[in-house]
Design a protein around this motif. Structure first.
Motif: not given
Length: 326
Positions: A198-219, A232-236
């Motif tokens: 959940n990220y909004a209103n950013f202009r520069d490159t967004l870098s995130i370290d994030c966890q992967l979703s956990h599924m039951k009985d799956v490693k 990138d900037v939107l242009t018509e």
């Protein structure tokens, strides 16, 4: 040297003046009463929920746990305050271990019944402690013998850059992960998603370290990845000279349009626009439709656009045509 003696003399006179003697006596008895209050309080009986990590140990080398290796027991204990305090801040209940082989039921499953959980917990507690409840009452673990496959990673959630910006590229490191599970589950898994972002209103490159979703009985290995969202900037913009292609034209016929090329309007990033060519777009007119409608003009359609292009539209929807024999 005489200056230091003067300072010590002043301090001694200050501390042992009649007024300060009374203050020191007051502080001493206040401290003493605090100790008595603490002893009385700690000798009272309390009930407290304590979280105890329970770990599966002595796992054979050829076995891979596909469920969580450590589960947390929530144990409600009744005892004196001193004992409860030692449980909360001591090392006695930091981690408890169970023997894999003792609870392996085969076929990739293991079960620790409620009676054994209670026994393991009570062996770690003081004799004076009374166990009120243990949650969960029963634990299960799953495993396999190394069966796995590699699947791609994709993000999920809400990623919205600032106005007039868009996400031009998403980079995953790593871009795929190893999944361990039963063969049936492996066959059903084609992609692993991140936890909801959940990220909004950013202009520069967004870098995130994030966890992967956990599924039951799956490693999943690794459990965490790094994602970069490039903006990138939107242009018509407009692209001239996109050729019109005739489809379903029978052999021996030639379909010509006037004009033979059209102009397309679209929105894209500045970097993407610089690399575009007219042939990257596909505009068509259908010979069969012309024969069915018998109209003086033929309709043209924008069949495909390059990746990274949005809101693409033709400047004109109909053109003149001529059908010739070869």
């Amino acid at each position: 040297m005489s200056g230091i003696k003067t300072i010590f003399k002043a301090i001694r006179l200050f501390l042992f003046s009649n007024m300060n003697k009374q203050l020191l006596v007051f502080v001493f008895f206040l401290f003493l009463s605090g100790i008595f209050w603490l002893i009385k309080t700690m000798n009272e009986t309390y009930e407290k929920e304590i979280k105890i990590p329970l770990q599966v140990g002595n796992i054979p080398k050829n076995v891979v746990l596909t469920s969580t290796a450590v589960d947390t027991l929530r144990v409600t204990v009744r005892d004196k305050g001193w004992v409860i305090l030692s449980y909360l801040h001591g090392d006695r209940l930091k981690t408890m271990s169970i023997n894999f082989k003792a609870y392996d039921r085969g076929h990739g499953q293991g079960v620790i019944p409620s009676g054994d959980i209670k026994r393991i917990v009570e062996q770690a507690l003081e004799l004076s402690s009374k166990t009120i409840s243990i949650k969960p009452e029963r634990l299960e673990f799953s495993y396999n013998y190394g069966e796995h496959k590699r699947v791609p990673v994709r993000w999920t959630g809400r990623i919205i850059p600032d106005q007039l910006y868009f996400i031009s590229q998403v980079e995953y490191t790593p871009d795929s992960v190893d999944v361990y599970a039963t063969q049936q589950k492996l066959d059903s898994i084609s992609t692993i998603y991140t936890e909801a972002l959940n990220y909004a209103n950013f202009r520069d490159t967004l870098s995130i370290d994030c966890q992967l979703s956990h599924m039951k009985d799956v490693k999943v290995v690794p459990k965490q990845i790094h994602i970069k969202f490039y903006t990138d900037v939107l242009t018509e913009e407009a692209m001239d000279g996109v050729p019109i292609q005739g489809i379903n034209v029978p052999a021996g016929k030639v379909l010509r349009t006037f004009p033979p090329k059209v102009r397309i309007h679209f929105v894209a990033g500045a970097d993407r626009i610089r690399s575009l060519r007219p042939d990257d777009f596909t505009v068509i007119t259908d010979y069969n439709e012309i024969m069915d409608t018998k109209s003086e003009k033929c309709k043209i359609y924008l069949r495909s656009v390059p990746q990274g292009i949005s809101r693409a539209s033709l400047e004109t929807k109909e053109v003149d045509y001529l059908i010739e024999e070869e």
